[in-house]
Design a protein around this motif. Structure first.
Motif, PDB file in Angstrom:
ATOM      1  N   VAL A 199       0.836  -1.207   0.000  1.00 15.99           N
ATOM      2  CA  VAL A 199       0.000   0.000   0.000  1.00 15.99           C
ATOM      3  C   VAL A 199       0.871   1.258   0.000  1.00 15.99           C
ATOM      4  CG1 VAL A 199      -1.576   1.371   1.405  1.00 15.99           C
ATOM      5  CG2 VAL A 199      -2.024  -1.060   1.054  1.00 15.99           C
ATOM      6  N   THR A 200       1.857   1.274   0.896  1.00 18.23           N
ATOM      7  CA  THR A 200       2.723   2.451   1.000  1.00 18.23           C
ATOM      8  C   THR A 200       3.486   2.704  -0.292  1.00 18.23           C
ATOM      9  OG1 THR A 200       2.999   2.035   3.365  1.00 18.23           O
ATOM     10  CG2 THR A 200       4.583   3.521   2.318  1.00 18.23           C
ATOM     11  N   LEU A 201       4.078   1.648  -0.836  1.00 19.70           N
ATOM     12  CA  LEU A 201       4.876   1.800  -2.043  1.00 19.70           C
ATOM     13  C   LEU A 201       4.012   2.139  -3.252  1.00 19.70           C
ATOM     14  CD1 LEU A 201       7.512  -1.061  -1.654  1.00 19.70           C
ATOM     15  CD2 LEU A 201       7.610   1.310  -0.879  1.00 19.70           C
ATOM     16  N   SER A 202       2.795   1.611  -3.298  1.00 17.70           N
ATOM     17  CA  SER A 202       1.907   1.900  -4.422  1.00 17.70           C
ATOM     18  C   SER A 202       1.551   3.379  -4.477  1.00 17.70           C
ATOM     19  CB  SER A 202       0.621   1.065  -4.322  1.00 17.70           C
ATOM     20  OG  SER A 202       0.901  -0.305  -4.449  1.00 17.70           O
ATOM     21  N   ILE A 203       1.302   3.976  -3.326  1.00 20.74           N
ATOM     22  CA  ILE A 203       0.950   5.393  -3.279  1.00 20.74           C
ATOM     23  C   ILE A 203       2.120   6.240  -3.784  1.00 20.74           C
ATOM     24  CG2 ILE A 203       0.386   7.318  -1.751  1.00 20.74           C
ATOM     25  CD1 ILE A 203      -1.130   5.312   0.002  1.00 20.74           C
ATOM     26  N   VAL A 204       3.320   5.941  -3.292  1.00 20.93           N
ATOM     27  CA  VAL A 204       4.490   6.702  -3.732  1.00 20.93           C
ATOM     28  C   VAL A 204       4.759   6.474  -5.216  1.00 20.93           C
ATOM     29  CG1 VAL A 204       6.957   7.074  -3.381  1.00 20.93           C
ATOM     30  CG2 VAL A 204       5.477   6.606  -1.429  1.00 20.93           C
ATOM     31  N   ALA A 205       4.628   5.223  -5.655  1.00 20.02           N
ATOM     32  CA  ALA A 205       4.932   4.880  -7.053  1.00 20.02           C
ATOM     33  C   ALA A 205       3.975   5.558  -8.017  1.00 20.02           C
ATOM     34  CB  ALA A 205       4.882   3.373  -7.247  1.00 20.02           C
ATOM     35  N   VAL A 206       2.690   5.600  -7.697  1.00 20.75           N
ATOM     36  CA  VAL A 206       1.734   6.205  -8.629  1.00 20.75           C
ATOM     37  C   VAL A 206       1.949   7.712  -8.723  1.00 20.75           C
ATOM     38  CG1 VAL A 206      -0.169   6.679  -7.015  1.00 20.75           C
ATOM     39  CG2 VAL A 206      -0.671   6.097  -9.387  1.00 20.75           C
ATOM     40  N   VAL A 207       2.329   8.340  -7.615  1.00 21.17           N
ATOM     41  CA  VAL A 207       2.616   9.780  -7.658  1.00 21.17           C
ATOM     42  C   VAL A 207       3.876  10.043  -8.482  1.00 21.17           C
ATOM     43  CG1 VAL A 207       3.250  11.803  -6.291  1.00 21.17           C
ATOM     44  CG2 VAL A 207       1.449  10.266  -5.479  1.00 21.17           C
ATOM     45  N   ALA A 208       4.930   9.269  -8.223  1.00 16.14           N
ATOM     46  CA  ALA A 208       6.204   9.486  -8.915  1.00 16.14           C
ATOM     47  C   ALA A 208       6.079   9.233 -10.412  1.00 16.14           C
ATOM     48  CB  ALA A 208       7.289   8.591  -8.310  1.00 16.14           C
ATOM     49  N   THR A 209       5.462   8.118 -10.778  1.00 13.67           N
ATOM     50  CA  THR A 209       5.334   7.808 -12.206  1.00 13.67           C
ATOM     51  C   THR A 209       4.397   8.787 -12.909  1.00 13.67           C
ATOM     52  OG1 THR A 209       3.632   6.156 -11.626  1.00 13.67           O
ATOM     53  CG2 THR A 209       5.875   5.353 -12.010  1.00 13.67           C
ATOM     54  N   SER A 210       3.387   9.291 -12.201  1.00 10.35           N
ATOM     55  CA  SER A 210       2.485  10.275 -12.802  1.00 10.35           C
ATOM     56  C   SER A 210       3.231  11.572 -13.114  1.00 10.35           C
ATOM     57  CB  SER A 210       1.305  10.558 -11.867  1.00 10.35           C
ATOM     58  OG  SER A 210       0.495   9.412 -11.701  1.00 10.35           O
ATOM     59  N   VAL A 211       4.094  11.988 -12.186  1.00 13.66           N
ATOM     60  CA  VAL A 211       4.876  13.207 -12.417  1.00 13.66           C
ATOM     61  C   VAL A 211       5.839  13.004 -13.581  1.00 13.66           C
ATOM     62  CG1 VAL A 211       6.617  14.743 -11.427  1.00 13.66           C
ATOM     63  CG2 VAL A 211       4.673  13.999 -10.041  1.00 13.66           C
ATOM     64  N   LEU A 212       6.508  11.862 -13.615  1.00 13.14           N
ATOM     65  CA  LEU A 212       7.444  11.580 -14.702  1.00 13.14           C
ATOM     66  C   LEU A 212       6.715  11.506 -16.041  1.00 13.14           C
ATOM     67  CD1 LEU A 212       9.673   8.893 -12.957  1.00 13.14           C
ATOM     68  CD2 LEU A 212      10.370  11.205 -13.620  1.00 13.14           C
ATOM     69  N   ARG A 213       5.569  10.853 -16.051  1.00 13.73           N
ATOM     70  CA  ARG A 213       4.791  10.752 -17.284  1.00 13.73           C
ATOM     71  C   ARG A 213       4.314  12.123 -17.735  1.00 13.73           C
ATOM     72  NH1 ARG A 213      -0.765   8.287 -16.249  1.00 13.73           N
ATOM     73  NH2 ARG A 213      -0.879  10.335 -15.267  1.00 13.73           N
TER      74      ARG A 213
END
Length: 402
Positions: A199-213
């Motif tokens: 859960v924790t990593l998914s939240i960080v990952a979706v934010v980070a990849t969204s910014v990069l995208r």
């Protein structure tokens, strides 16, 4: 308190967070018409959604052993797709890595099917743990090189993958030494603990990849390729450029003519977008692309080179002439970019520009080598305090470009 109820509740929470995050990312990818790393990351989130749903089915029914196989395979596939997306973002090959991910996915799912209904809840555990250690570690490493290395957002993504890799490394060690029934495994590395980590990593990952995208997809969507690999603003796709340059180099080699590649790189487009907004960043991008094409020699090829680079290739009369042309592009581009925002309250918004030159007399006539050397020189020029134009050498720059 009922342990089964606790496990189900945690898995429901995990599924909710992962699925909501995945749906939002996938919708964003579709709306932005992302054709690169974002699309592969979307597959990763889709696999993560399948993982949580499969494990939820397993928690609800002890007879659903097949759901463990699906969940394990999807887990490995999801992490593998995140790694592949990072490689695509950096412009690296994904053919053989895709085969690795496919084999790891089949191994994770197939090991559970091979064990069958009597395999237990932890059937094929090592076939799940070890690929996740390797794939997550590879994704973390990919975030710290190439285009991603220059983005602080990618550092957060690297931290996510590093934590995932270390967690499953610890899980593997405890699994082998103490077993799944030990108190240490149940408390620190069991399904409940893994769900909270997910859960924790998914939240960080979706934010980070969204910014990069978001930093790349708006440009991809605006400059959609037209026919024959050429964008609407007259800039070639990279594969078309390399093919044309290879043909030119082959003919130039026979006549001992000089071939040169000039790489032009913007090093802080993401920071401009953050500080001044996406509209200003888009204007800077449009001005930069149009300026490079305008100031490049009329008989040269101009092509894409990742998120923040353009390549100019063609015949050069001499090394001095090549440097002169690179200087003309830089000065003309600097004047063009000086007009962005000059009429408003922001003042001129001028990004950091680096220009690199590669010549066939020192690098050879290989198209990819010429492009790599020029690219490496442009990266160093963009961060240099002494000069904004550098001529690259084959030995030092080919290693940087890989």
């Amino acid at each position: 308190m009922n342990l089964a109820l606790d496990l189900t509740s945690v898995l429901v929470m995990s599924a909710l967070v992962v699925n909501v995050s995945g749906v939002l990312f996938i919708i964003g990818t579709l709306l932005r018409r992302d054709e690169g790393a974002g699309r592969i990351w979307a597959l990763g989130f889709l696999a993560a959604m399948l993982t949580t749903l499969a494990y939820l089915i397993w928690a609800q029914s002890s007879d659903a052993w097949w759901a463990v196989a699906i969940g394990n395979g999807a887990f490995v596939a999801g992490t593998g797709c995140m790694w592949l997306g990072c490689r695509r973002f950096n412009g690296h090959r994904i053919d053989w890595p895709s085969i690795v991910v496919a084999l790891a996915t089949l191994g994770a799912a197939g090991s559970v099917f091979a064990a069958g209904p009597t395999g237990g809840d932890w059937a094929g555990a090592l076939w799940l743990f070890l690929p996740l250690v390797v794939l997550a570690g590879a994704a973390a490493g990919e975030c710290l090189r190439g285009e991603l290395r220059s983005s602080r957002t990618a550092w957060a993504l690297a931290a996510v993958f590093s934590v995932q890799s270390l967690f499953f490394l610890g899980r593997t060690i405890v699994y082998l030494t103490a077993g799944v029934d030990s108190a240490l495994f149940q408390r620190a590395f069991g399904t409940v603990a893994a769900s909270f980590v997910t859960v924790t990593l998914s939240i960080v990952a979706v934010v980070a990849t969204s910014v990069l995208r978001a930093s790349r997809a708006p440009m991809r969507g605006h400059f959609r390729p037209a026919g024959l690999g050429t964008a609407r603003d007259g800039i070639l796709a990279q594969d078309v450029f390399l093919a044309a340059l290879a043909d030119l180099s082959d003919r130039a080699r026979r006549r001992s003519e000089l071939v040169g590649v000039i790489a032009v790189r913007i090093d802080d487009l993401e920071q401009i977008s953050t500080a001044f907004g996406s509209d200003v960043a888009r204007t800077v991008t449009e001005t930069w692309r149009a300026g490079v094409r305008r100031h490049a020699p009329s008989n040269s090829f101009v092509a894409e080179d990742g998120l923040s680079g353009l390549l100019v290739g063609g015949l050069m009369e001499s090394p001095r002439e090549a440097r002169r042309q690179a200087g003309a592009i830089y000065r003309g581009l600097f004047d063009d970019l000086g007009t962005v925002g000059a009429g408003g309250d922001l003042g001129a918004v001028i990004p950091v520009v680096g220009v690199g030159v590669a010549l066939s007399d020192t690098t050879g006539y290989d198209a990819e080598a010429l492009s790599g050397v020029a690219r490496g020189a442009a990266r160093r020029a963009a961060t240099s305090v002494d000069t904004s134009i550098l001529v690259g050498e084959a030995e030092e720059d080919q290693a940087v470009s890989r």
